[in-house]
Design an enzyme around this catalytic site. Structure first.
Site, PDB file in Angstrom:
ATOM      1  N   GLU A 167      36.105  42.581  43.444  1.00  0.00           N
ATOM      2  CA  GLU A 167      35.173  43.683  43.232  1.00  0.00           C
ATOM      3  C   GLU A 167      33.772  43.118  43.235  1.00  0.00           C
ATOM      4  OE1 GLU A 167      35.604  46.048  39.665  1.00  0.00           O
ATOM      5  OE2 GLU A 167      36.128  44.310  38.494  1.00  0.00           O
TER       6      GLU A 167
ATOM      7  N   GLU B 259      46.313  45.902  35.884  1.00  0.00           N
ATOM      8  CA  GLU B 259      45.394  46.010  37.019  1.00  0.00           C
ATOM      9  C   GLU B 259      45.001  44.598  37.432  1.00  0.00           C
ATOM     10  OE1 GLU B 259      40.766  47.307  37.780  1.00  0.00           O
ATOM     11  OE2 GLU B 259      41.951  48.595  36.467  1.00  0.00           O
TER      12      GLU B 259
END
Length: 166
Positions: free
Chosen positions: A53, A48
């Site tokens: 974020e 990932e």
């Protein structure tokens, strides 16, 4: 949530998006990638890459991280970026990575703020296969906590564009 799984998957290049983030306790906007083999290889072994974020209650800070076997969730490898004299929810910003065989460089508004290489991860480097893109706004979760009485709903993450360069 937007994802390109089975529609667009790519290995290496520059991946960027121009985004205006939502804001508030419990908001969790993200622009990220998962290994295209995620149906066969259980996370985090598929890899990932979190291009961006944000914890909605921290409107000046984003983070870029990688997750893989032996370095996932709270043990992920990454770095925050603190925007000086501005906020990510009041205007558009460009979040991107430049990704090659042995590196992932993280950018905000074309400012390089982190590089991650195989030497930086304690486990296997799982970033040499195709990945697909995901843009989403989660509400709640262990990373950001639940919305509170001050959280305005609904929220919107505005995406001006997504670009991928070889």
């Amino acid at each position: 949530k937007i994802l390109t799984k089975d529609l667009f998957e790519k290995k290496y290049g520059r991946f960027e998006a121009r985004i205006k983030l939502p804001w508030g306790q419990g908001m969790w906007p993200a622009f990220w990638m998962l290994g295209a083999n995620s149906d066969e290889v259980i996370w985090p072994a598929c890899g990932e890459i979190d291009i961006m974020e944000n914890r909605g209650d921290e409107p000046t800070v984003i983070s870029g991280t990688v997750h893989g076997p032996g370095y996932s969730a709270g043990e992920s490898i990454g770095k925050p970026y603190d925007l000086v004299n501005d906020r990510f929810d009041t205007g558009f910003h460009i979040f991107g990575i430049e990704w090659g065989e042995n590196y992932i460089n993280f950018y905000v508004d074309d400012v390089l703020y982190n590089q991650i290489t195989p030497d930086d991860v304690p486990g296997e480097w799982v970033f040499n296969d195709e990945f697909y893109l995901i843009l989403n706004v989660a509400v709640g979760g262990s990373f950001v906590g639940s919305p509170d009485e001050n959280t305005v709903l609904p929220q919107t993450m505005y995406v001006d564009y997504i670009r991928v360069f070889e």
